[in-house]
Design an enzyme around this catalytic site. Structure first.
Site, PDB file in Angstrom:
ATOM      1  CD  GLU A 109       6.279  20.596  32.629  1.00  0.00           C
ATOM      2  OE1 GLU A 109       7.464  21.375  32.368  1.00  0.00           O
ATOM      3  OE2 GLU A 109       5.281  21.379  33.173  1.00  0.00           O
ATOM      4  CG  ASN A 110       0.375  15.198  31.647  1.00  0.00           C
ATOM      5  OD1 ASN A 110       0.559  16.119  32.158  1.00  0.00           O
ATOM      6  ND2 ASN A 110      -0.073  14.635  30.852  1.00  0.00           N
TER       7      ASN A 110
END
Length: 807
Positions: free
Chosen positions: A404-405
Site C-alpha cells: 500500500e505504499n
C-alpha cells in the site's frame, strides 16, 4: 569439515532466565514478572518493555583449534544490538530481517567463554533515525518505518503494540576449515519436457587449494573443481514430474543435494527440496493472471500475517495446522503481507509440500520509508539474503515491493508532508527489482500491492493489475463489491469478533458487551464498532443482547466475504483472483480474520470454504449487458451499489480439472417453502470456465420480494434484507446422536449455525449458516474431546438462526 554447535542454553536476560530462541516478553511472562499481554488490557501496562534496553548473557565452553575458523552465526537478532565475547567487541546489528556471521576464533579462549548481547530499545534507535532524517508519513503514530523490524510489533488495526527484543532465531558457533558453502542458489526451470537446474555456488575460503563441488537431483549428477570462490553447475532431468499448485495436480518435489570436498575430506553440504514448474504472471492485457505449467490458475487466496506476536511460539506444527485449515477452505494461494516478516523455512517447506502458491512482500507497509543510509544498505542486505534463501522454493510465485505504499503516496496526502523527502520509490522501482533480476531472474517482481502495472497510472485502478478494496469496510455496505469489475483483488475484508470461547479466555469483563472494557481494548480498528453496527443495520435485525450481537456480526462478516468472493469469481475472464483479508490473527481480537487468535474457525471460514469450492453455483444480478474490466455491470455508475432488485442469473464456475455437467433445479419459493416457479438449469462447464444461465422471468421475477426467494440446491437468493423480511418464528426439533446434531425444520430457518465452543472450547462443527427449508433437515457433525450437554447443544445461544430473534 564444517560443524555447528547451538548456543541455546544457559542464557539470562538482565538477570532473569531466558529462553533462546525467544524474546524479552515471553521470558518475563515465564518468570511471572508480567501478566499475559493478550488478556484484558494488560498490553497497555507493558509499553516500558519496548522502551527499555536488555542484555542477554551466557557462558559456554570452547577449545579453539589451529587451522580452523569459528564463526558466531546469528540467524535473527531483534533488533539493535552490540555483541561482545570475553569483553571484546564482536559487532553490531540493526536489522531483524537478516542474519549475521562474525569471525570469533581470535576471541575464543580455552574453558569458559562469556557471550553478551546488549539490545538497545527499538524506540530509541527509530526515534533517533527519525529525528536525523526527518519524519515520514505512516498509518500509525509509531516510528516503525525508521527501523528494520517487524512493523506490526508497533501495533496495527488488528494487533497489539508489543515491541519485542531478543534472540528470536537460532544462534550458534560454526567451525570450518579450507572452505565452506557460503551461498547455494538453484535456478529451476522446465522447458520442452526437460527440467533444468542452474546451480550457482559461492564459497568462503581459508585456503587456495582446489575443492570439488558435487550436485545431484533426480538421478543426475554434476561436478566442478574450483580454485576460486564461484561456480556454476547445470543439471538436466528428462520428463520430471511437475510441481502443481493445489487442485491442479501433485506438488512433486525432488531432493537437490550439494556437497563440498577437498580430496577425501568432506567439507560441507547443503540439501533442499525443489520442484520443476513453469510459473509466471500474465499482464499482457493489463490484468494479473497466474499461469502455472501453461495453465491459468484462478487465485483463491488469503492474506497471511505473523501467526503470533512472539515468533518463538510459531512452531512447524502450528503452521501445519494453520495450513491445513487453509487447505480445507479450498485456498490455493498465500500472500505474506509486508508488515510482518520474510516467512520461515518451515512455512515455505510446508507450502511446497501442500501445493500452495506464495506471494512474498518485501517488508514495507503503509508508510513512507527513508532511502538514506543506513537503511539503503540494510535493505539491500536483507533483500539479497532472503531472495537467495527462498528462491529454491517452487511455492514462491512472485516478489512484491511493498504493501500500500504506492497507493499511500498517491492517495493519502503524503506528498505535502514529505516535501520532497525520500519515501521508498527508489527501493520499489530500482533496488528491489534489480536484486530479484540478478538473484532470482525466473520469478516475477511486482512493485507493490496494489499496483496497476505502470508507474504513471493510478496505483489502485481496479481496471489494471492488482487492487485493494477497502471502501466497503470503511464507508459502504458490502453489496458495493457488486459494483466492482476488478482484474485481481489483492485485499478486501470485513470484521467480526472472535469465537465466544476465545473472548471468554482473553477478556474477564463480568458481562460482555460490544463496548465493555475488554471488548473495547480488543478492537484496534478506528471506528471499528461503528462500522460493525452500520453493517448490521443494513441487513439484519437489531440484536437484543450480546449473544445476538456476537452471532449477527459473525454472520454478517461471513456473508460479506462470501458475497464478494462469489461476485469476483463470477467475473471469470475479467477477474483472475481474490486474496481475502485475512486468514489468521496474532492474538485474540475483533478483526477481519477467518481463524481467530486462538486458532478457532469463525463462521467466515465456512463461508470462505463454500465460496472457494472448486465448483461454485451462485446467483448474481445480471441484465444481459456486457461486462467490462473495471467498469459497472450495466449503466450503473462505478462506485454505486448494484440494487438487489436487479434480475438474478445463475452463474456456474468450474475451477476443477474436468468438465462439469451441471444439472440443478432453480425454484422460486415463499417463506412456507412452497414452489411458485421452477427451472431446470443444465450446462457443461469446461475447466477454468464460467457459464451464466439466464433465468426465465417467472423464476427471476418475484411476486412479493419481501417473502420470496430463489433456491438452487443449498444456494439461496433473497430479494430483501433479513431485517425487512417477515420471518416466521423459528420452529424446529433437534436431536443429538453421538457426534451428530440433527435439526428438522417446521419453519424456514435462516442461517442456522451451531456454536459448540460455547460448551467446550475445543469443540467445533463441520458447517455454519445453513438455510433450512420447511420440512427439511440438516445434520451438524461436532468434534469434541468431551461429551456435550444435548439440551444446551440444541438451544440458544449455542444453536442460532436469524428468525429466532423474532419476538
Amino acid at each position: 569439515m564444517t560443524s555447528y554447535r547451538q548456543l541455546h542454553d544457559g542464557w539470562t536476560v538482565s538477570g532473569l532466565p531466558a529462553t533462546v530462541p525467544g524474546c524479552v516478553h515471553t521470558d518475563l511472562l515465564r518468570a511471572g514478572r508480567i501478566e499475559d499481554p493478550y488478556l484484558d488490557a494488560n498490553e497497555t501496562a507493558l509499553s516500558w518493555i519496548g522502551r527499555s534496553d536488555w542484555t542477554y548473557e551466557t557462558t559456554f565452553a570452547a577449545a579453539p583449534r589451529f587451522g580452523e575458523r569459528t564463526d558466531l552465526v546469528c540467524a535473527g537478532l531483534d533488533t539493535v544490538t552490540e555483541i561482545t565475547l570475553n569483553g571484546e567487541r564482536v559487532g553490531e546489528t540493526a536489522n531483524m530481517h537478516r542474519g549475521y556471521r562474525f569471525d570469533v576464533g581470535p576471541l575464543l579462549r580455552d574453558g569458559d567463554n562469556e557471550l553478551k548481547i546488549k539490545f538497545t530499545s527499538a524506540y530509541t534507535y527509530a526515534e533517533q533515525q527519525r529525528d536525523r532524517l526527518g519524519a515520514r508519513p505512516n498509518a500509525y503514530e509509531e516510528p516503525f518505518n525508521f527501523i528494520r523490524k517487524q512493523a506490526c510489533n508497533f501495533g496495527w488495526d488488528w494487533g497489539p503494540t508489543l515491541v519485542t527484543a531478543g534472540i528470536w532465531s537460532p544462534i550458534g558457533l560454526e567451525t570450518w576449515s579450507v572452505a565452506r558453502l557460503a551461498e547455494v542458489r538453484p535456478q529451476v526451470t522446465v522447458t520442452g519436457g526437460v527440467g533444468r537446474v542452474e546451480l550457482r555456488v559461492r564459497l568462503d575460503r581459508l585456503s587456495a587449494d582446489p575443492v570439488k563441488i558435487t550436485a545431484s537431483v533426480g538421478g543426475r549428477t554434476a561436478q566442478a573443481t574450483v580454485d576460486g570462490i564461484e561456480a556454476l553447475l547445470i543439471l538436466e532431468v528428462d520428463e520430471p514430474d511437475l510441481w502443481w499448485p493445489r487442485g491442479y495436480g501433485s506438488p512433486s518435489l525432488y531432493d537437490l543435494v550439494v556437497s563440498l570436498s577437498a580430496g577425501d575430506q568432506h567439507l560441507d553440504s547443503w540439501t533442499r527440496k525443489i520442484g520443476f514448474r513453469d510459473a509466471r504472471v500474465d499482464t499482457t492485457d493489463g490484468g494479473w493472471t497466474v499461469v502455472v505449467n501453461g495453465v491459468p490458475v484462478f487465485v483463491r487466496g488469503i492474506n497471511w500475517i505473523p501467526d503470533d506476536v512472539f515468533a518463538d511460539r510459531i512452531t512447524r506444527d502450528r503452521l501445519a495446522t494453520r495450513f491445513q485449515q487453509a487447505a480445507d477452505a479450498n485456498v490455493n494461494y498465500l500472500r505474506v503481507w509486508g508488515g510482518g516478516r520474510y516467512e520461515s523455512d518451515d512455512f515455505y517447506e510446508l507450502a511446497d509440500e501442500m501445493g500452495f502458491l506464495v506471494q512474498q512482500d518485501f517488508l514495507f507497509a503503509c508508510a513512507a520509508y527513508p532511502e538514506e543510509e543506513p537503511f539503503r544498505s540494510e535493505i539491500e542486505a536483507e533483500a539479497r539474503e532472503n531472495v537467495v534463501r527462498l528462491a529454491s522454493h517452487p511455492s514462491l510465485l512472485v516478489w512484491t515491493g511493498n504493501n500500500e505504499n504506492l497507493w499511500g503516496h498517491e492517495d493519502w496526502d503524503w506528498k505535502p508532508a514529505l516535501n520532497g523527502r525520500t519515501w521508498g520509490a527508489g527501493f520499489y522501482y530500482d533496488l528491489l527489482p534489480r536484486i530479484v533480476g540478478e538473484l532470482d531472474p525466473t520469478r516475477p517482481y511486482w512493485p507493490g500491492s496494489p499496483y496497476s502495472g505502470n508507474p504513471d497510472r493510478y496505483p489502485n485502478d481496479p481496471s489494471y493489475g492488482t487492487t485493494h478494496i477497502w471502501d466497503v469496510w470503511n464507508t459502504d455496505d458490502y453489496t458495493k463489491y457488486g459494483a466492482y469489475r476488478p482484474r485481481f483483488v489483492a485485499e478486501f475484508g470485513f470484521q467480526a469478533p472472535p469465537t465466544f470461547s476465545t473472548l471468554r479466555r482473553s477478556i474477564s469483563d463480568a458481562a460482555l458487551a460490544p463496548d465493555s472494557p475488554g471488548m473495547a481494548h480488543h478492537q484496534k480498528a478506528i471506528g471499528g464498532d461503528q462500522k460493525l453496527a452500520r453493517g448490521l443495520a443494513n441487513h439484519l435485525p437489531v440484536p437484543a443482547d450480546f449473544d445476538d450481537w456476537h452471532y449477527l456480526t459473525q454472520l454478517n462478516q461471513a456473508r460479506a466475504l462470501q458475497f464478494g468472493i462469489e461476485h469476483f469469481r463470477s467475473l471469470r475472464g475479467i477477474c483472475a483472483g481474490t486474496i481475502m483479508w485475512q486468514l489468521n490473527d496474532c492474538w485474540p481480537v475483533t478483526s477481519w480474520a477467518a481463524i481467530d487468535g486462538d486458532g478457532r474457525k469463525k463462521p467466515l471460514w465456512y463461508a470462505m470454504r463454500d465460496a472457494y469450492a472448486d465448483r461454485l453455483v451462485t446467483f448474481q444480478p445480471r441484465t444481459g449487458k456486457s461486462l467490462t474490466a473495471g467498469g459497472p455491470l450495466t449503466d450503473i455508475e462505478p462506485g454505486t451499489v448494484v440494487p438487489v432488485s436487479a434480475p438474478p442469473a445463475l452463474v456456474a464456475v468450474n475451477d476443477g480439472t474436468s468438465v462439469w455437467a451441471l444439472q440443478t433445479t432453480v425454484s422460486r419459493r415463499n417463506l412456507a417453502g412452497e414452489v411458485l416457479a421452477s427451472f431446470e438449469a443444465v450446462a457443461a462447464i469446461e475447466p477454468g470456465d464460467a457459464v451464466t444461465l439466464t433465468l426465465p422471468d417467472e423464476v427471476a421475477t418475484p411476486g412479493d420480494p419481501l417473502t420470496e426467494f430463489l433456491v438452487a440446491g443449498e444456494v439461496t437468493w433473497f430479494w430483501a434484507s433479513d431485517k425487512d423480511i417477515p420471518w416466521p418464528a423459528a420452529d424446529y426439533t433437534a436431536s443429538v446422536s453421538g457426534a451428530e446434531v440433527t435439526v428438522h425444520a417446521r419453519s424456514i430457518l435462516r442461517s442456522l449455525t451451531l456454536f459448540p465452543d460455547r460448551l467446550s472450547p475445543a469443540a467445533e462443527t463441520d458447517r455454519a449458516a445453513v438455510t433450512v427449508l420447511p420440512g427439511e433437515s440438516v445434520t451438524f457433525t461436532v468434534t469434541s474431546a468431551e461429551p456435550l450437554d444435548p439440551d444446551a447443544l440444541t438451544s440458544r445461544p449455542v444453536l442460532r438462526c436469524v428468525n429466532d430473534l423474532i419476538p
